[in-house]
Design an enzyme around this catalytic site. Structure first.
Site, PDB file in Angstrom:
ATOM      1  N   THR A 259       0.818  -1.210   0.000  1.00 55.25           N
ATOM      2  CA  THR A 259       0.000   0.000   0.000  1.00 55.25           C
ATOM      3  C   THR A 259       0.859   1.270   0.000  1.00 55.25           C
ATOM      4  O   THR A 259       2.010   1.250   0.452  1.00 55.25           O
ATOM      5  CB  THR A 259      -0.904  -0.003   1.266  1.00 55.25           C
ATOM      6  OG1 THR A 259      -1.434   1.301   1.469  1.00 55.25           O
ATOM      7  CG2 THR A 259      -0.116  -0.362   2.518  1.00 55.25           C
ATOM      8  N   ASP A 260       0.272   2.368  -0.461  1.00 55.40           N
ATOM      9  CA  ASP A 260       0.980   3.656  -0.403  1.00 55.40           C
ATOM     10  C   ASP A 260       1.009   4.209   1.026  1.00 55.40           C
ATOM     11  O   ASP A 260       1.713   5.184   1.298  1.00 55.40           O
ATOM     12  CB  ASP A 260       0.344   4.683  -1.364  1.00 55.40           C
ATOM     13  CG  ASP A 260      -1.085   5.057  -1.004  1.00 55.40           C
ATOM     14  OD1 ASP A 260      -1.697   4.381  -0.155  1.00 55.40           O
ATOM     15  OD2 ASP A 260      -1.605   6.035  -1.579  1.00 55.40           O
ATOM     16  N   GLU A 261       0.218   3.592   1.931  1.00 53.78           N
ATOM     17  CA  GLU A 261       0.157   4.134   3.298  1.00 53.78           C
ATOM     18  C   GLU A 261       1.492   3.996   4.034  1.00 53.78           C
ATOM     19  O   GLU A 261       1.713   4.665   5.043  1.00 53.78           O
ATOM     20  CB  GLU A 261      -0.972   3.460   4.092  1.00 53.78           C
ATOM     21  CG  GLU A 261      -2.308   3.691   3.424  1.00 53.78           C
ATOM     22  CD  GLU A 261      -3.514   3.388   4.295  1.00 53.78           C
ATOM     23  OE1 GLU A 261      -3.401   3.495   5.525  1.00 53.78           O
ATOM     24  OE2 GLU A 261      -4.565   3.044   3.732  1.00 53.78           O
TER      25      GLU A 261
ATOM     26  N   TYR B  88      -1.719  -0.474  11.008  1.00 52.94           N
ATOM     27  CA  TYR B  88      -1.861  -1.140   9.703  1.00 52.94           C
ATOM     28  C   TYR B  88      -0.677  -0.809   8.805  1.00 52.94           C
ATOM     29  O   TYR B  88       0.007  -1.717   8.299  1.00 52.94           O
ATOM     30  CB  TYR B  88      -3.176  -0.720   9.025  1.00 52.94           C
ATOM     31  CG  TYR B  88      -3.216  -1.047   7.544  1.00 52.94           C
ATOM     32  CD1 TYR B  88      -3.157  -2.363   7.088  1.00 52.94           C
ATOM     33  CD2 TYR B  88      -3.302  -0.028   6.574  1.00 52.94           C
ATOM     34  CE1 TYR B  88      -3.171  -2.660   5.723  1.00 52.94           C
ATOM     35  CE2 TYR B  88      -3.319  -0.327   5.210  1.00 52.94           C
ATOM     36  CZ  TYR B  88      -3.252  -1.644   4.790  1.00 52.94           C
ATOM     37  OH  TYR B  88      -3.259  -1.939   3.445  1.00 52.94           O
TER      38      TYR B  88
ATOM     39  N   LYS C  64       2.400  -3.201   7.312  1.00 53.83           N
ATOM     40  CA  LYS C  64       2.677  -3.374   5.876  1.00 53.83           C
ATOM     41  C   LYS C  64       4.113  -2.928   5.576  1.00 53.83           C
ATOM     42  O   LYS C  64       4.813  -3.555   4.772  1.00 53.83           O
ATOM     43  CB  LYS C  64       1.677  -2.584   5.030  1.00 53.83           C
ATOM     44  CG  LYS C  64       0.260  -3.108   5.039  1.00 53.83           C
ATOM     45  CD  LYS C  64       0.089  -4.509   4.486  1.00 53.83           C
ATOM     46  CE  LYS C  64       0.276  -4.584   2.992  1.00 53.83           C
ATOM     47  NZ  LYS C  64      -0.073  -5.939   2.463  1.00 53.83           N
TER      48      LYS C  64
END
Ligand code: NAD
Length: 338
Positions: free
Chosen positions: A138-140, A163, A167
């Site tokens: 993810t870009d998060e 989260y 990741k």
């Protein structure tokens, strides 16, 4: 026929990916491994469940012995790893499951694949010489942006939620397997997805559902948080392309250049619904939009620079937000009607 392991295929993105992949890759036997947590739903795979090159296996990626037995049984040639705990709000309430599945689970898969595919560092067994492990992320992991700027593959990691931290941890383990063992790995970091088959708890299905049931449509804070929205099938196409043509050890950002804030999203959905399914009680769906207390640590803005995958691999998003959201709303209208 080569066999490929897809993890988390009963979730939102995986269940969009599997029918797409099966249609375009007849030379693969696909095994979908999913623990069927609250986020997994086999109903989303009903169109492929009877295909001869598709097998579903229920199981947990955290269970090392089980993963080893599965690799021994199917001798997977490739892995595309989607399985994760994925909802930021849940990670704030209960982070442990995120660390287990996203960090330990990813490690188990990588390590078991390494032992099947390789004799030692930089030494692949002949029958697995092109085997690849594709990690879906993810870009998060990049944290948050201010009003300007874009996430590039070189942007330093700065995850802000349990989260995104979990990741980020998994991305780093994948990276280390390239640098330490010379394993053929690839990571794609994608922006927010939307489209059919997403769990009801996520923003867009929630807006559609609450609008239709006449409830308040909850929007965090002032609704100004910006996400770079990508139609799920465009993400699936990007994953397939990176899996097949991406360079080993590289990461590719995937994003649709569709920055929209949450209030715009809610407004747009209400306008489209008003056109295709006007409110029976009269009035406007927009009147149901309500602002609620912001999520702790809520990142302000995410936006992706997708130049690398566009220029090097020729990927391009087919949908923009305004076209993809119409398809999405039609799918949910059908779902909620049944
Ligand atoms: N949804 C997005 O906007 C988005 C954006 C970028 C990246 N991603 C990443 O893409 C991947 C898929 O996301 P999604 O939105 O489809 O998630 P999802 O929550 O809808 O699906 C996750 C799936 O993984 C399964 N799963 C969870 N824990 C497991 C375990 N321990 N063992 C086996 N299976 C397990 C669940 O049952 C579920 O079917 C994730 O890795 C996520 O981080 C998602």
């Amino acid at each position: 026929m080569k066999s490929i392991l897809i993890t988390g295929g009963a979730g939102f993105i995986g269940s969009n990916f599997i029918p797409y992949f099966l249609e375009h890759n007849l030379d693969y036997k696909l095994v979908n491994l999913d623990a069927l947590t609250y986020a997994g739903n086999l109903e989303n795979l009903k169109d492929v469940k009877n295909k001869s090159n598709y097998i579903f296996v229920k199981g947990d990626i955290c269970d090392r012995k089980f993963i080893e037995e599965l690799f021994d049984k199917y001798l997977f040639h490739d892995v595309i790893h989607f399985a994760a705990e994925s909802h930021v709000d849940n990670s704030i309430l209960g982070p442990e499951a995120f660390i287990k599945t996203n960090v330990l689970g990813t490690f188990n898969l990588l390590d078991v694949a390494r032992k099947l595919w390789m004799n030692g560092p930089n030494n692949y067994k002949a029958e697995f010489k092109n085997s690849r492990f594709h990690h879906v992320s993810t870009d998060e992991v990049y944290g948050t942006l201010g009003e300007t700027g874009l996430f590039e593959e070189t942007t330093p990691y700065a995850p802000n939620s349990p989260y995104s931290a979990s990741k980020a941890g998994s991305d780093m383990i994948v990276r280390s397997y390239f640098h330490t063992y010379g394993m053929n790995v690839i990571t794609t970091n994608c922006s927010n997805n939307y489209g059919p088959k997403q769990h009801n708890e996520k923003l867009i299905p929630t807006i559609i559902r609450k609008a239709l049931t006449g409830e308040n449509i909850p929007i965090y804070g002032d609704g100004k948080n910006v996400r770079d929205w990508l139609y799920v099938l465009d993400h699936c196409k990007g994953i397939e392309l990176a899996f097949k043509k991406g360079k080993s050890g590289e990461t590719y950002n995937i994003g649709g250049r569709n920055e929209r804030n949450n209030l715009y999203i809610a407004d747009k959905i209400c306008s489209i619904l008003q056109e295709i399914k006007p409110k029976e009680s009269g009035g406007s769906y927009k009147d149901q939009i309500t602002f609620v207390k912001d999520r702790p640590g809520h990142d302000l803005r995410y936006a992706i620079d997708a130049s690398k995958i566009e220029n090097e691999l020729g990927w391009i998003a087919d949908e923009n937000f305004e076209t993809g959201i119409v398809k999405t709303i039609e799918w949910y209208l059908d779902k909620f009607a049944n």
